[in-house]
Write a protein that holds these residues in place. Structure first.
Motif, PDB file in Angstrom:
ATOM      1  N   ASP A   1       0.866  -1.179   0.000  1.00 50.36           N
ATOM      2  CA  ASP A   1       0.000   0.000   0.000  1.00 50.36           C
ATOM      3  C   ASP A   1       0.899   1.222   0.000  1.00 50.36           C
ATOM      4  OD1 ASP A   1      -2.706  -1.101   0.146  1.00 50.36           O
ATOM      5  OD2 ASP A   1      -2.059  -1.889   2.089  1.00 50.36           O
ATOM      6  N   GLN A   2       0.665   2.103  -0.963  1.00 53.62           N
ATOM      7  CA  GLN A   2       1.571   3.229  -1.183  1.00 53.62           C
ATOM      8  C   GLN A   2       0.828   4.560  -1.029  1.00 53.62           C
ATOM      9  OE1 GLN A   2       3.016   2.452  -5.167  1.00 53.62           O
ATOM     10  NE2 GLN A   2       3.197   0.275  -4.703  1.00 53.62           N
TER      11      GLN A   2
ATOM     12  N   ARG B   1       0.774  10.243  -4.756  1.00 50.69           N
ATOM     13  CA  ARG B   1       0.327   8.954  -5.288  1.00 50.69           C
ATOM     14  C   ARG B   1      -0.322   8.137  -4.172  1.00 50.69           C
ATOM     15  NH1 ARG B   1       1.032   5.109  -9.297  1.00 50.69           N
ATOM     16  NH2 ARG B   1       1.416   2.957  -8.651  1.00 50.69           N
ATOM     17  N   ASN B   2      -1.453   7.533  -4.504  1.00 54.78           N
ATOM     18  CA  ASN B   2      -2.155   6.609  -3.613  1.00 54.78           C
ATOM     19  C   ASN B   2      -2.412   5.344  -4.419  1.00 54.78           C
ATOM     20  OD1 ASN B   2      -3.841   5.190  -1.936  1.00 54.78           O
ATOM     21  ND2 ASN B   2      -5.324   6.835  -1.625  1.00 54.78           N
ATOM     22  N   ALA B   3      -1.719   4.262  -4.116  1.00 56.31           N
ATOM     23  CA  ALA B   3      -1.781   3.069  -4.963  1.00 56.31           C
ATOM     24  C   ALA B   3      -1.617   1.803  -4.131  1.00 56.31           C
ATOM     25  CB  ALA B   3      -0.698   3.129  -6.043  1.00 56.31           C
TER      26      ALA B   3
ATOM     27  N   THR C   1      -0.469  -2.588  -4.784  1.00 60.26           N
ATOM     28  CA  THR C   1      -0.038  -3.652  -5.687  1.00 60.26           C
ATOM     29  C   THR C   1      -0.184  -4.994  -4.991  1.00 60.26           C
ATOM     30  OG1 THR C   1       2.282  -3.641  -4.983  1.00 60.26           O
ATOM     31  CG2 THR C   1       1.659  -2.115  -6.742  1.00 60.26           C
TER      32      THR C   1
ATOM     33  N   THR D   1      -3.222  -1.083  -8.746  1.00 59.69           N
ATOM     34  CA  THR D   1      -4.289  -0.094  -8.856  1.00 59.69           C
ATOM     35  C   THR D   1      -3.826   1.220  -8.258  1.00 59.69           C
ATOM     36  OG1 THR D   1      -5.256  -0.745  -6.732  1.00 59.69           O
ATOM     37  CG2 THR D   1      -6.060  -1.874  -8.707  1.00 59.69           C
ATOM     38  N   SER D   2      -4.455   2.300  -8.664  1.00 53.21           N
ATOM     39  CA  SER D   2      -4.127   3.611  -8.117  1.00 53.21           C
ATOM     40  C   SER D   2      -5.363   4.491  -8.120  1.00 53.21           C
ATOM     41  CB  SER D   2      -3.000   4.278  -8.917  1.00 53.21           C
ATOM     42  OG  SER D   2      -3.404   4.507 -10.257  1.00 53.21           O
ATOM     43  N   TYR D   3      -5.338   5.491  -7.250  1.00 50.95           N
ATOM     44  CA  TYR D   3      -6.433   6.453  -7.178  1.00 50.95           C
ATOM     45  C   TYR D   3      -6.074   7.694  -7.989  1.00 50.95           C
ATOM     46  CZ  TYR D   3      -8.784   3.840  -3.503  1.00 50.95           C
ATOM     47  OH  TYR D   3      -9.452   2.872  -2.806  1.00 50.95           O
TER      48      TYR D   3
ATOM     49  N   TRP E   1      -8.540  12.430  -3.186  1.00 49.18           N
ATOM     50  CA  TRP E   1      -8.434  11.266  -4.056  1.00 49.18           C
ATOM     51  C   TRP E   1      -9.789  10.957  -4.663  1.00 49.18           C
ATOM     52  CZ3 TRP E   1      -3.557  10.544  -4.875  1.00 49.18           C
ATOM     53  CH2 TRP E   1      -2.628  10.776  -3.866  1.00 49.18           C
TER      54      TRP E   1
ATOM     55  N   ASN F   1     -10.875   4.963  -8.299  1.00 48.61           N
ATOM     56  CA  ASN F   1      -9.791   4.002  -8.408  1.00 48.61           C
ATOM     57  C   ASN F   1      -9.708   3.475  -9.834  1.00 48.61           C
ATOM     58  OD1 ASN F   1      -8.905   0.933  -8.282  1.00 48.61           O
ATOM     59  ND2 ASN F   1      -8.003   1.948  -6.523  1.00 48.61           N
TER      60      ASN F   1
ATOM     61  N   ASP G   1      -4.072  -0.173 -13.135  1.00 48.22           N
ATOM     62  CA  ASP G   1      -2.887   0.122 -13.946  1.00 48.22           C
ATOM     63  C   ASP G   1      -2.330  -1.137 -14.608  1.00 48.22           C
ATOM     64  OD1 ASP G   1      -2.910   2.861 -13.257  1.00 48.22           O
ATOM     65  OD2 ASP G   1      -1.859   2.445 -11.389  1.00 48.22           O
TER      66      ASP G   1
END
Length: 719
Positions: free
Chosen positions: A326-327, A349-351, A353, A391-393, A418, A421, A424
């Motif tokens: 979680d980023q 960035r809010n993403a 994986t 995925t990313s917001y 944000w 969603n 990516d």
């Protein structure tokens, strides 16, 4: 020679008698083609704390020792990991022969060997694939989970399939192999308010010890030399080994590592001021905000069923690995004014994986007779699936605040709003391989290894808006090695190994290019001294990448607008040599010394991959005192790296400028005192001379500073 007590070796008087006996019977301790008496002694003798004579499967799958393997292989033993206080896989790579690590930010590292990025890994010999600089905690793997780390340099396609011709890193798990209750507890405290605790307990689970369990728990938290940064790591691991019969072993286990950092960085510090001059930041300077975090969770589940029958062994394995992150990140870029600090821009960035890999494998190994001699054979089948999702917001750019004065940056920067969603990456990679290898005993001193793998590789799914659907079938990967032993303690060897990497490039007819081939040649001399307790390896190698896609300027791919066709050409070539000396100089003195030197050039003779050092020197030595100082152990070493650089365009002057890290050395120190037979105290100091250096410079035209002097004090109790 040593009484092993939970991975910490102690020299015993009984061990000395065994060593003297073994020296008298077998001066070199090499069991192959010796008498039964010599074989019996060699089974008793255990080599030094920093090397091993165990049979390893990392390179060929044939269960050969380091001495018998026609490639450069380094083993980072449990004692070495303990002595140097190597917490993570990145720490191990920084200390191991022939490999190097480069930071990208506070979370990600890339590993390199012989001029190429490392993306092939194994866990207990089962291949897994990690993207270089993986963003889900891959390079932060905690060493409390593993007994040792094995690193094979060069192409490793026989066992790993697709990848780069650099190296393969095999993480060997701790297993429940003790029929009695035993274990250890470690407590540690270090600089920047860092505290940790580790428990490692093995126990029988029934009266006979045929069912055994092992549990490992590790927690660590603290701050960092970077402003705002904090680290928190939690590791749990449990495994059961069950002897179902005298010849059948079942292993099941699971592990979970959670990394919960705060103040995580994404990228690095700016290299230039607004006037085009170079920056000079404090090492504690950060680009993080007080809300940024790059957390990750790594889970492993496995089952091994091992059946022995005569001289043969069958191993069936199922492995499942899940890496997730979680980023919440902030990327700062630009050229700040020296006086006002203005000129930086922000990209939040809010993403998230997730990467799940499942492997099912079957391996059959054993001996067979042919023309009056005994030979070895291994055969394996591996089915591997890799599902990646990112995925990313979407952010509301109207709510992205200005950076302001970067000179006074304290991380108090607001999050943007944000929005929805989006996906990516949603890709599936399937690999299937069948491999076989045999070691032919042509004569007592002369052995030949022949092997090959037939591999399939397919990838499909969207990648940042572009569909991908490509791969290669029935790719043959050869392996050839030859070894000749003379004087009973020296082996001259030569090997040719291969690996392939599919590429998403098409030619002018619309056909996908053949995969990139990494062809590795190596010639070397391996030697044993002091009954095998000291081992040396001198190697000369050459690696060539072939079929590398090059653009055909102005030629489109048929049926695709705004596309560019490619042609296969010769890629980069690496040539160099390595020296490694590891083991005991005497029963109280351990040594690990290595030197690596190589050059990497493209087909036109231009240097490539210069962001990684092409010259490495690594030394670590340990001395166990006797007499009045018995119980005291002192160790020290140095990791030296040659120059590395990246040529980049100055953001202000638009002129090409070399971003360079000069050669530097990091000195390390360890002192341990055994207070009792069970309790010991240890002090480790890393970067003893407080060298200021870049852990990377040039990645996206930014820089990262390496860690200043750090110290850790620990108490270890064994039972």
């Amino acid at each position: 020679m040593y009484a092993q007590d939970n991975s910490r070796a102690r020299f015993t008087r009984k061990g000395l008698v065994l060593a003297i006996t073994s020296l008298a019977i077998s001066p070199l301790g090499h069991a192959q083609n010796t008498t039964d008496a010599q074989k019996a002694v060699s089974e008793i003798v255990v080599t030094s704390r920093y090397t091993t004579n165990e049979q390893l499967n990392t390179a060929t799958g044939l269960g050969l020792t380091l001495y018998e393997t026609p490639q450069s292989v380094t083993v980072m033993t449990a004692q070495r990991i303990t002595d140097q206080n190597l917490d993570s896989l990145t720490d191990v790579v920084n200390s191991a022969a022939g490999v190097s690590a480069r930071a990208q930010d506070s979370t990600r590292h890339t590993f390199s060997a012989r001029g190429f990025a490392i993306n092939n890994y194994q866990i207990d010999g089962i291949p897994i694939y990690w993207e270089p600089g993986g963003n889900a905690g891959e390079t932060q793997s905690n060493m409390s989970l593993y007994e040792r780390v094995e690193i094979v340099r060069g192409a490793t396609g026989l066992l790993t399939g697709a990848g780069n011709p650099s190296a393969s890193i095999n993480l060997v798990r701790k297993h429940a192999d003790s029929p009695v209750l035993t274990g250890s507890v470690d407590l540690s405290a270090g600089r920047w308010n860092t505290y940790g605790a580790t428990a490692d307990v093995s126990t029988p689970l029934n009266d006979t010890g045929s069912v055994r369990g092992r549990f490992v728990g590790h927690v660590e938290q603290g701050e960092s030399f970077r402003d705002l940064a904090e680290e928190s790591t939690t590791v749990f691991y449990g495994t059961i080994d069950a002897d179902l019969t005298d010849s059948t072993l079942l292993r099941v286990g699971a592990s979970r590592q959670e990394n919960e950092p705060e103040g995580s960085t994404w990228g690095g510090l700016p290299v230039w001021h607004a006037d085009g001059s170079r920056t000079d930041w404090d090492r504690s300077k950060t680009i993080a905000a007080d809300w940024t975090s790059w957390s990750s969770t790594v889970e492993h589940y496995y089952l091994d069923l091992i059946q022995e029958f005569g001289d043969w062994e069958a191993k069936f394995s199922v492995n499942n690995n899940v890496n997730a992150s979680d980023q919440m990140l902030l990327y700062l870029s630009g050229t700040p004014d020296k006086e006002t600090g203005l000129g930086m821009s922000a990209s939040p960035r809010n993403a998230a994986t997730e990467r799940e890999q499942t492997s099912v494998s079957l391996q059959l190994s054993g001996q067979y007779g042919l023309l009056g001699r005994d030979h070895e054979l291994t055969f394996g089948v591996v089915d591997h699936q890799d599902d990646s999702l990112a995925t990313s917001y979407v952010r509301d750019d109207d709510t992205v605040a200005p950076v302001g004065n970067f000179n006074e940056w304290d991380g108090s920067y607001p999050q943007p709003t944000w929005l929805e969603n989006k996906v990516d990456i949603d890709q599936t990679t399937d690999q299937f391989g069948v491999y076989a290898a045999t070691r032919l005993s042509i004569s007592d001193p002369f052995k030949v290894i022949l092997g090959g793998r037939l591999a399939d590789w397919e990838q499909s799914g969207p990648y940042y808006g572009s569909p991908r659907d490509y791969g290669d079938d029935n790719v043959f990967i050869p392996y050839v090695g030859a070894l000749y032993e003379f004087n009973g303690q020296h082996t001259l060897y030569a090997s040719y190994t291969d690996i392939f990497q599919p590429q998403n490039a098409q030619d002018s007819e619309g056909d996908f290019l053949d995969p990139i081939r990494g062809k590795s040649k190596e010639v070397g001399l391996k030697s044993l001294f002091f009954n095998g307790a000291l081992q040396t390896n001198v190697a000369v190698f050459s690696i060539l990448q072939d079929n590398l896609a090059q653009p055909l300027i102005g030629v489109p791919i048929p049926g695709k607008e705004n596309s560019q066709a490619s042609i296969a050409a010769e890629g980069a070539e690496s040539q160099g040599f390595e020296l490694e000396i590891v083991g005991e100089l005497n029963p109280n003195w351990d040594l690990s010394l290595s030197y690596t030197n190589f050059d990497v050039e493209d087909a036109n003779g231009n240097p490539v991959n210069t962001e990684n050092p092409n010259e490495l020197f690594k030394l670590f030595t340990t001395y166990y005192f006797e007499g009045q100082l018995e119980g005291l152990t002192v160790a020290g070493g140095v990791n030296w790296e040659g120059r590395s650089y990246t040529d980049a365009e100055n953001l202000v002057t638009e002129e090409t400028e070399r971003l360079e890290q000069d050669a530097y050395a990091l000195a390390n120190l360890m002192v341990r005192y055994e207070i009792t037979d069970q309790l010991s105290a240890q002090l480790n100091v890393k970067n003893l001379l407080d060298e200021t250096y870049y852990s990377q410079i040039g990645f996206y035209r930014q820089l990262e500073y390496g860690e200043p002097r750090n110290f850790t004090a620990s108490l270890n109790y064994e039972f």
